[in-house]
Design an enzyme around this catalytic site. Structure first.
Site, PDB file in Angstrom:
ATOM      1  N   LYS A 101      19.506  12.543  22.849  1.00  0.00           N
ATOM      2  CA  LYS A 101      19.061  12.280  24.227  1.00  0.00           C
ATOM      3  C   LYS A 101      17.595  11.867  24.313  1.00  0.00           C
ATOM      4  O   LYS A 101      17.209  11.166  25.250  1.00  0.00           O
ATOM      5  CB  LYS A 101      19.326  13.495  25.115  1.00  0.00           C
ATOM      6  CG  LYS A 101      20.814  13.671  25.359  1.00  0.00           C
ATOM      7  CD  LYS A 101      21.152  14.787  26.293  1.00  0.00           C
ATOM      8  CE  LYS A 101      22.674  14.867  26.384  1.00  0.00           C
ATOM      9  NZ  LYS A 101      23.148  15.775  27.399  1.00  0.00           N
TER      10      LYS A 101
ATOM     11  N   ASN B 270      20.826  10.432  29.145  1.00  0.00           N
ATOM     12  CA  ASN B 270      22.223  10.708  28.764  1.00  0.00           C
ATOM     13  C   ASN B 270      23.170   9.614  29.245  1.00  0.00           C
ATOM     14  O   ASN B 270      24.379   9.719  29.036  1.00  0.00           O
ATOM     15  CB  ASN B 270      22.689  12.069  29.292  1.00  0.00           C
ATOM     16  CG  ASN B 270      22.893  12.071  30.790  1.00  0.00           C
ATOM     17  OD1 ASN B 270      21.977  11.737  31.531  1.00  0.00           O
ATOM     18  ND2 ASN B 270      24.087  12.430  31.232  1.00  0.00           N
TER      19      ASN B 270
ATOM     20  N   GLY C  78      15.337  20.797  23.915  1.00  0.00           N
ATOM     21  CA  GLY C  78      15.822  19.435  23.672  1.00  0.00           C
ATOM     22  C   GLY C  78      16.106  18.684  24.964  1.00  0.00           C
ATOM     23  O   GLY C  78      15.604  19.038  26.043  1.00  0.00           O
TER      24      GLY C  78
ATOM     25  N   ALA D  32      18.804  18.356  26.942  1.00  0.00           N
ATOM     26  CA  ALA D  32      19.434  19.070  28.062  1.00  0.00           C
ATOM     27  C   ALA D  32      18.447  20.056  28.682  1.00  0.00           C
ATOM     28  O   ALA D  32      18.394  20.208  29.910  1.00  0.00           O
ATOM     29  CB  ALA D  32      20.685  19.793  27.571  1.00  0.00           C
TER      30      ALA D  32
ATOM     31  N   TYR E 269      30.654  23.879  27.241  1.00  0.00           N
ATOM     32  CA  TYR E 269      31.950  23.972  27.922  1.00  0.00           C
ATOM     33  C   TYR E 269      33.102  24.122  26.925  1.00  0.00           C
ATOM     34  O   TYR E 269      34.248  24.307  27.314  1.00  0.00           O
ATOM     35  CB  TYR E 269      32.192  22.737  28.811  1.00  0.00           C
ATOM     36  CG  TYR E 269      31.969  21.435  28.083  1.00  0.00           C
ATOM     37  CD1 TYR E 269      32.966  20.858  27.312  1.00  0.00           C
ATOM     38  CD2 TYR E 269      30.731  20.814  28.136  1.00  0.00           C
ATOM     39  CE1 TYR E 269      32.749  19.686  26.606  1.00  0.00           C
ATOM     40  CE2 TYR E 269      30.489  19.644  27.439  1.00  0.00           C
ATOM     41  CZ  TYR E 269      31.509  19.084  26.682  1.00  0.00           C
ATOM     42  OH  TYR E 269      31.277  17.930  25.983  1.00  0.00           O
TER      43      TYR E 269
ATOM     44  N   GLY F  44      29.655  25.140  31.350  1.00  0.00           N
ATOM     45  CA  GLY F  44      29.149  23.792  31.575  1.00  0.00           C
ATOM     46  C   GLY F  44      30.171  22.772  32.071  1.00  0.00           C
ATOM     47  O   GLY F  44      29.854  21.584  32.176  1.00  0.00           O
TER      48      GLY F  44
HETATM   49  P1  NAP Z   1      19.440  18.756  21.481  1.00  0.00           P
HETATM   50  O1  NAP Z   1      18.613  17.693  22.103  1.00  0.00           O
HETATM   51  O2  NAP Z   1      19.843  18.640  20.099  1.00  0.00           O
HETATM   52  O3  NAP Z   1      18.590  20.086  21.735  1.00  0.00           O
HETATM   53  C1  NAP Z   1      19.042  21.320  21.538  1.00  0.00           C
HETATM   54  C2  NAP Z   1      17.852  22.293  21.466  1.00  0.00           C
HETATM   55  O4  NAP Z   1      18.416  23.518  21.142  1.00  0.00           O
HETATM   56  C3  NAP Z   1      16.877  21.923  20.350  1.00  0.00           C
HETATM   57  O5  NAP Z   1      15.824  21.172  20.835  1.00  0.00           O
HETATM   58  C4  NAP Z   1      16.451  23.289  19.816  1.00  0.00           C
HETATM   59  O6  NAP Z   1      15.272  23.753  20.490  1.00  0.00           O
HETATM   60  C5  NAP Z   1      17.618  24.190  20.186  1.00  0.00           C
HETATM   61  N1  NAP Z   1      18.453  24.443  19.000  1.00  0.00           N
HETATM   62  C6  NAP Z   1      19.140  23.549  18.246  1.00  0.00           C
HETATM   63  N2  NAP Z   1      19.797  24.159  17.244  1.00  0.00           N
HETATM   64  C7  NAP Z   1      19.512  25.480  17.384  1.00  0.00           C
HETATM   65  C8  NAP Z   1      19.876  26.641  16.653  1.00  0.00           C
HETATM   66  N3  NAP Z   1      20.659  26.571  15.571  1.00  0.00           N
HETATM   67  N4  NAP Z   1      19.402  27.836  17.083  1.00  0.00           N
HETATM   68  C9  NAP Z   1      18.611  27.928  18.177  1.00  0.00           C
HETATM   69  N5  NAP Z   1      18.226  26.848  18.906  1.00  0.00           N
HETATM   70  C10 NAP Z   1      18.675  25.654  18.513  1.00  0.00           C
HETATM   71  O7  NAP Z   1      20.797  19.007  22.308  1.00  0.00           O
HETATM   72  P2  NAP Z   1      21.041  18.732  23.844  1.00  0.00           P
HETATM   73  O8  NAP Z   1      21.512  17.363  24.015  1.00  0.00           O
HETATM   74  O9  NAP Z   1      19.828  19.192  24.574  1.00  0.00           O
HETATM   75  O10 NAP Z   1      22.309  19.680  24.165  1.00  0.00           O
HETATM   76  C11 NAP Z   1      22.218  21.077  24.075  1.00  0.00           C
HETATM   77  C12 NAP Z   1      23.558  21.713  24.484  1.00  0.00           C
HETATM   78  O11 NAP Z   1      23.824  21.498  25.875  1.00  0.00           O
HETATM   79  C13 NAP Z   1      24.786  21.144  23.729  1.00  0.00           C
HETATM   80  O12 NAP Z   1      25.656  22.198  23.449  1.00  0.00           O
HETATM   81  C14 NAP Z   1      25.412  20.210  24.735  1.00  0.00           C
HETATM   82  O13 NAP Z   1      26.800  20.053  24.541  1.00  0.00           O
HETATM   83  C15 NAP Z   1      25.127  20.953  26.045  1.00  0.00           C
HETATM   84  N6  NAP Z   1      25.117  20.050  27.208  1.00  0.00           N
HETATM   85  C16 NAP Z   1      26.096  20.187  28.144  1.00  0.00           C
HETATM   86  C17 NAP Z   1      26.080  19.365  29.255  1.00  0.00           C
HETATM   87  C18 NAP Z   1      27.137  19.516  30.308  1.00  0.00           C
HETATM   88  O14 NAP Z   1      27.338  18.586  31.084  1.00  0.00           O
HETATM   89  N7  NAP Z   1      27.788  20.646  30.400  1.00  0.00           N
HETATM   90  C19 NAP Z   1      25.098  18.386  29.403  1.00  0.00           C
HETATM   91  C20 NAP Z   1      24.112  18.301  28.437  1.00  0.00           C
HETATM   92  C21 NAP Z   1      24.137  19.136  27.327  1.00  0.00           C
HETATM   93  P3  NAP Z   1      14.092  24.451  19.612  1.00  0.00           P
HETATM   94  O15 NAP Z   1      13.956  23.620  18.366  1.00  0.00           O
HETATM   95  O16 NAP Z   1      12.888  24.373  20.489  1.00  0.00           O
HETATM   96  O17 NAP Z   1      14.535  25.839  19.330  1.00  0.00           O
END
Ligand code: NAP
Length: 242
Positions: free
Chosen positions: A60, A81, A121, A123, A203, A224
């Site tokens: 993203k 997104n 990240g 989201a 979700y 979600g």
């Molecule tokens: P992303 O950009 O990869 O970011 C995720 C963040 O989570 C990272 O920046 C990191 O922050 C933290 N993280 C990653 N792996 C980790 C781990 N093993 N342990 C602890 N923290 C961890 O992902 P994203 O796109 O933001 O999405 C995050 C989640 O939200 C996903 O599960 C996605 O499916 C969900 N989502 C759902 C919706 C919906 O419509 N329901 C929409 C968007 C996203 P730090 O490095 O600072 O710890």
């Protein structure tokens, strides 16, 4: 036929394709494009005659340099997104933020005045933007607070947890297939905890381990799925499908 897609890596958790085909849009198809890197993104858009695409984990923020312009919201949030091809240019939007905002408001949770956002990240940035629009104070929680100014560590978050009434999981921890994992231990909250609202953006599965543990404390919980549907509808509108 107009072609749409979801890009990310990997996409085993995704329900976006199913949601798209439930709508029966005429002359439009949607595919899951799992990409280990974004290097060939612009060439792929051309070759496959893509009219628009969604972006998911982990791209993203990484996708931004590959685009020609951003909507004002996407620019402020610094995460995209949904991408629309307009006159040959790739324009990045953010539909996660309005979708999250609307679903939080519709939960009618009067005590949401102080939030933890788990993760920093794409989201998490959309959630933070939505909370600012709603005037809800928040603190981001990161594994690496030193590289994310203003965020705190998970151990500090546990220590301060009694001051918080809203916890939002914006990390992938607990998502399929790693369903036994949880991003945050709720043991510092004493039972019962009816003033606490735990919103997990994940979700799949539903409920996650985090939500199961929150429900056991008698906290209010939300997954979600509603946000997923709403951000998809807003993307379809940007692509002029509905
Ligand atoms: P992303 O950009 O990869 O970011 C995720 C963040 O989570 C990272 O920046 C990191 O922050 C933290 N993280 C990653 N792996 C980790 C781990 N093993 N342990 C602890 N923290 C961890 O992902 P994203 O796109 O933001 O999405 C995050 C989640 O939200 C996903 O599960 C996605 O499916 C969900 N989502 C759902 C919706 C919906 O419509 N329901 C929409 C968007 C996203 P730090 O490095 O600072 O710890």
């Amino acid at each position: 036929m107009r072609h749409f897609a979801l890009i990310g890596y990997s996409l085993t958790h995704s329900q976006s394709e199913r949601l798209f085909y439930e709508q029966h849009f005429p002359d439009a198809d949607y595919r899951l494009a799992s990409m280990p890197s974004l290097k060939g993104l612009r060439q792929w858009v051309k070759q496959e005659s893509i009219s628009g695409f969604n972006v998911t984990i982990p791209y993203k923020q990484e996708v931004i340099p590959y685009l020609d312009a951003l909507s004002p919201e996407a620019e402020t949030i610094n995460a995209v997104n949904c991408v629309v091809l307009e006159n040959g240019k790739l324009i990045g939007h953010n539909t996660d933020a309005p979708a999250f905002q609307q679903t939080l408001v519709s939960a009618h949770w009067p005590l949401a005045d102080n939030a933890f956002i788990l993760g920093t990240g794409g989201a998490a940035q959309a959630v933070a933007y939505a909370l600012r629009q709603l005037g809800i104070h928040y603190t981001m929680v990161s594994r690496n607070p030193d590289v994310h100014p203003g965020s705190i560590s998970y151990s500090d978050a546990t220590f301060q947890s009694s001051h918080f009434t809203l916890i939002i999981n914006a990390t992938p921890v607990g998502m399929y297939p790693n369903i036994d994992q949880t991003p945050f231990c709720l043991s510092s909250f004493s039972y019962p905890c009816p003033y606490l609202f735990v919103y997990d953006l994940i979700y799949n599965p539903s409920p996650t381990r985090l939500l199961r543990e929150a429900a056991a404390l008698h906290a209010q919980t939300k997954n979600g799925l509603e946000m997923l549907r709403l951000q998809a509808q807003l993307s379809w509108r940007l692509w002029h499908l509905n």
